[in-house]
Design a protein around this motif. Sequence first.
Motif, mmCIF file in Angstrom:
data_model
loop_
_atom_site.group_PDB
_atom_site.id
_atom_site.type_symbol
_atom_site.label_atom_id
_atom_site.label_comp_id
_atom_site.label_asym_id
_atom_site.label_seq_id
_atom_site.Cartn_x
_atom_site.Cartn_y
_atom_site.Cartn_z
ATOM 1 N N ARG A 140 0.829 -1.215 0.000
ATOM 2 C CA ARG A 140 0.000 0.000 0.000
ATOM 3 C C ARG A 140 0.859 1.259 0.000
ATOM 4 N N GLN A 141 2.018 1.189 0.668
ATOM 5 C CA GLN A 141 2.894 2.362 0.717
ATOM 6 C C GLN A 141 3.425 2.734 -0.668
ATOM 7 N N VAL A 142 3.593 1.748 -1.538
ATOM 8 C CA VAL A 142 4.111 2.011 -2.881
ATOM 9 C C VAL A 142 3.018 2.565 -3.797
ATOM 10 N N CYS A 143 1.782 2.284 -3.447
ATOM 11 C CA CYS A 143 0.654 2.611 -4.333
ATOM 12 C C CYS A 143 0.054 3.976 -4.001
ATOM 13 N N SER A 144 0.278 4.946 -4.873
ATOM 14 C CA SER A 144 -0.412 6.236 -4.759
ATOM 15 C C SER A 144 -1.778 6.115 -5.434
ATOM 16 N N PRO A 145 -2.822 6.734 -4.860
ATOM 17 C CA PRO A 145 -4.149 6.676 -5.487
ATOM 18 C C PRO A 145 -4.098 7.197 -6.923
ATOM 19 N N GLY A 146 -4.596 6.375 -7.847
ATOM 20 C CA GLY A 146 -4.603 6.775 -9.248
ATOM 21 C C GLY A 146 -3.249 6.764 -9.916
ATOM 22 N N GLY A 147 -2.237 6.161 -9.252
ATOM 23 C CA GLY A 147 -0.869 6.210 -9.778
ATOM 24 C C GLY A 147 -0.495 5.017 -10.641
ATOM 25 N N THR A 148 0.788 4.972 -11.010
ATOM 26 C CA THR A 148 1.278 3.960 -11.945
ATOM 27 C C THR A 148 1.296 2.560 -11.336
#
Length: 266
Positions: free
Chosen positions: A225-233
């Motif tokens: 989850r830390q790597v995943c930005s909302p709406g990101g790559t």
Amino acid sequence: MNGFMLGVVGAGNMGGAILRGALRANVMSPDQVWMSNPHTDKLKPFGDMGVHTTTSNLEVVRQADILLLAVKPQVLPGVLEEIGPCTSGKCVVSIAAGISQAWLREQLPEARIICVMPNTPLMLGCGASAMTEQGDVPEAQYRFVRQMFEAAGLVEILPADKINDIIPVSGSSPAFFFRMAARMVQEAEKRGIDPETALHLAAKTMEGSARMLLESGHTAAELERQVCSPGGTTLAALTAFDELGFDRMIGEAFTRCIRRADELGK
């Protein structure tokens, strides 16, 4: 350093890596080791270190207090038939995938059995090995065997009936990671990136991610989850994992790996 004599049947990659790691860590000295292999050229590097070498498995068994069986699962039954009568009271350690402790006890009823499931990173001194519980093995011998594998990486203790179930977690899984890295490099190369550069970046990312799993105090899900930005790559990439059944694929890989291990043990 203890006074046990170690016998190693087999001079292949894994047996050699385990022995080299133990000698580097001074778990034993070379003159406390006997090693056998039918091919003298494979024995020569160990003889040069001061290890006793021979083409006779029986000679190794006679000399050893603790015996490491570092042969392939397909070869093991023939080796056990040969050495079985000489193993009474000895501690016998098997690293053969799929060969259960219960089956080994049937073949060697008067020996004390330990099963260990190591992996190939052990050859670089950063392996991960699952080892069965102490059972009837004397404390000093069990501690010696654990130290021998700890000299080449991490050791975790498991009940004997879980040793096949752990194979896809640590025994076979280096191949999973290698397959993923190879595919990542292929995709990068398709997009005009130098494959060596891509391999270095992918491998270092795997190494760093592993350290984060071990040292950050966060779960794998939290780190994801830390790597995943909302709406990101990253989130966009992970939708492919979800839509194409990544979790189901991993589950099926585990099932097939364990099934094959069970088949090998019959």
